[in-house]
Design an enzyme around this catalytic site. Structure first.
Site, mmCIF file in Angstrom:
data_model
loop_
_atom_site.group_PDB
_atom_site.id
_atom_site.type_symbol
_atom_site.label_atom_id
_atom_site.label_comp_id
_atom_site.label_asym_id
_atom_site.label_seq_id
_atom_site.Cartn_x
_atom_site.Cartn_y
_atom_site.Cartn_z
ATOM 1 C CD1 TRP A 107 0.031 17.941 -30.553
ATOM 2 C CD2 TRP A 107 2.045 18.176 -31.486
ATOM 3 N NE1 TRP A 107 0.655 16.716 -30.538
ATOM 4 C CE2 TRP A 107 1.888 16.828 -31.101
ATOM 5 C CE3 TRP A 107 3.237 18.574 -32.087
ATOM 6 C CZ2 TRP A 107 2.888 15.860 -31.306
ATOM 7 C CZ3 TRP A 107 4.234 17.605 -32.291
ATOM 8 C CH2 TRP A 107 4.047 16.280 -31.910
ATOM 9 C CG ASP A 177 -1.659 20.939 -36.383
ATOM 10 O OD1 ASP A 177 -2.130 19.963 -36.993
ATOM 11 O OD2 ASP A 177 -0.689 20.860 -35.599
ATOM 12 C CE LYS A 201 -0.316 12.144 -34.672
ATOM 13 N NZ LYS A 201 -0.211 13.549 -34.492
HETATM 14 C C1 LIG Z 1 1.039 14.433 -34.266
HETATM 15 C C2 LIG Z 1 0.812 15.877 -34.370
HETATM 16 C C3 LIG Z 1 1.778 16.751 -34.896
HETATM 17 C C4 LIG Z 1 3.137 16.252 -35.361
HETATM 18 O O1 LIG Z 1 3.039 15.554 -36.530
HETATM 19 P P1 LIG Z 1 4.330 15.024 -37.306
HETATM 20 O O2 LIG Z 1 3.729 14.185 -38.372
HETATM 21 O O3 LIG Z 1 5.177 14.270 -36.350
HETATM 22 O O4 LIG Z 1 5.041 16.191 -37.885
HETATM 23 C C5 LIG Z 1 1.479 18.080 -34.984
HETATM 24 N N1 LIG Z 1 0.289 18.562 -34.596
HETATM 25 C C6 LIG Z 1 -0.665 17.759 -34.064
HETATM 26 C C7 LIG Z 1 -1.963 18.345 -33.641
HETATM 27 C C8 LIG Z 1 -0.430 16.403 -33.946
HETATM 28 O O5 LIG Z 1 -1.376 15.603 -33.427
#
Ligand SMILES: *Cc1c(COP(=O)(O)O)cnc(C)c1O
Length: 365
Positions: A107, A177, A201
């Site tokens: 990511w 993030d 998540k």
């Molecule tokens: C799942 C995830 C993403 C991507 O998320 P989207 O909703 O598909 O844009 C980005 N960063 C992390 C840490 C993730 O777990």
């Protein structure tokens, strides 16, 4: 009889059964309104209340200070990879500005690739040398003194690598993030300038992105930034500049209330520590399975593991599925297995998984 399973999906992931049941009960008539939340005007008094409650509950859960705005946006964390530089590089008088990145895996890499469109990229530290299996120690980072911001991914959902600390980066804004570990552990929001997370998540359905942003980060969007992605406009319109994803916000709000009933983030963190220990302690006790991450950086949310004999992978997954343990296949880029054990995964689900893994080892080891 409805089938009941333990869902180890990395995302969209399991929601609390209580939340799903409440949503089902309220589906056709939300609290005497005669309306489903899906059918409500986002500007009506019912939905205005749903949004205000969701925001207040999240503020309480994370102790978000008053000088931070909570935004409900769309596009997920991947859209934020563009939205963040579009909102922050303009704070620097000299363009292109530099963004510092700590590269800890899949990511992070994706965030870095997008940033090249908006700024100079400096990889201040990276764990690529050991296959993205750890978090580089803070004293090894080579930060740029006047960077627009420093970006970290606090939990690498695919690699199963999690920050066990919040780094101090001085006066440079820290952007995190937290898509896959928000609300799973106590963190000090005031050490960050921006926290963002896709909901699917650890919060609710896909479709809503949470952005927690310090007020001094607002008002610097590039002229080319789409209005719907300009944090200041979104904040000034209380996340209603465009029509927000009303149903995902409603479910997120139910999750926030459920978390408060569980005792909040501190209580969840305690359970999450226990859940993760159940899996990692077992992985460490056998060489039938393995996990490559050193203890301090192991993710409490996503536990990737491999079987010593990978020719058993398909059998493992099929037998797990028969035991109502579903979605355990690892990400295609790393292979093996992955158990995602977010807040909504009860400890019983983890106990059942470990019991199954032990039994599988006994029969095939
Ligand atoms: C799942 C995830 C993403 C991507 O998320 P989207 O909703 O598909 O844009 C980005 N960063 C992390 C840490 C993730 O777990």
């Amino acid at each position: 009889m409805k089938r009941v399973v333990y869902n180890f999906s990395p995302g969209p992931a399991a929601l609390s059964k209580e939340v799903i049941q409440q949503a089902a009960d309220e589906m056709t008539d939300w609290r005497g309104s005669g309306l489903s939340v899906m059918e409500m005007s986002h500007r009506g008094k019912e939905f205005t209340e749903i949004l205000a409650n969701a925001k207040n509950d999240l503020r309480a859960l994370m102790s978000v200070p008053d000088n931070y705005k909570i935004l409900f946006m769309q596009g997920g964390a991947i859209a934020e990879n563009a939205i963040i530089p579009m909102n922050l590089v303009g704070r620097k008088p000299q363009q292109p500005a530099t963004i510092d990145f700590i590269n800890t895996g899949h990511w992070s890499v994706q965030t870095i690739e997008e940033a090249h469109k908006y700024a100079k990229v400096n990889i201040a530290a990276s764990s690529e040398d050991r296959g993205f299996t750890y978090v580089p120690a803070r004293d090894t980072w080579k930060l740029t003194p006047d960077a627009a911001y420093v970006h970290i991914c606090t939990n690498e959902t695919i690699g199963g690598v999690e920050f066990d600390y919040t780094p101090d980066v001085g006066d440079v804004p820290l952007v995190a993030d937290m898509s896959s570990n928000i609300l799973s552990r106590e963190i000090d929001v005031s050490k960050h300038a921006v926290i963002y997370a896709g909901a699917q998540k650890n919060i609710g359905p896909s479709g809503v992105t949470i952005v927690i942003v310090r007020e001094d980060m607002l008002g610097h969007a590039l002229p080319s930034c789409p209005s719907a992605f300009d944090w200041k406009l979104v904040a000034d319109h209380d996340s209603m500049y465009n029509t927000p994803p009303t149903y995902p916000i409603y479910i997120a709000g139910l999750t926030f209330q459920w978390l408060r009933r569980q005792g909040g983030v501190a209580a969840m963190e305690k359970i999450n520590i226990q859940k993760a220990a159940l899996v990692y302690d077992y992985l460490d006790s056998t060489d039938f399975y393995s996990n490559p991450v050193p203890a301090a950086n192991r993710s409490r949310m996503n536990v990737p593991f491999r079987l010593r004999d990978e020719s058993l992978n398909a059998t493992f997954l099929a037998e797990a599925e028969k035991n109502d343990l579903v979605q355990l296949k690892g990400h295609s880029s790393v292979g093996g297995m992955r158990a995602s054990i977010y807040n909504a995964m009860p400890i019983e689900g983890v106990q059942k998984l470990v019991a199954f893994m032990k039994d599988f080892e006994k029969r095939y080891g």
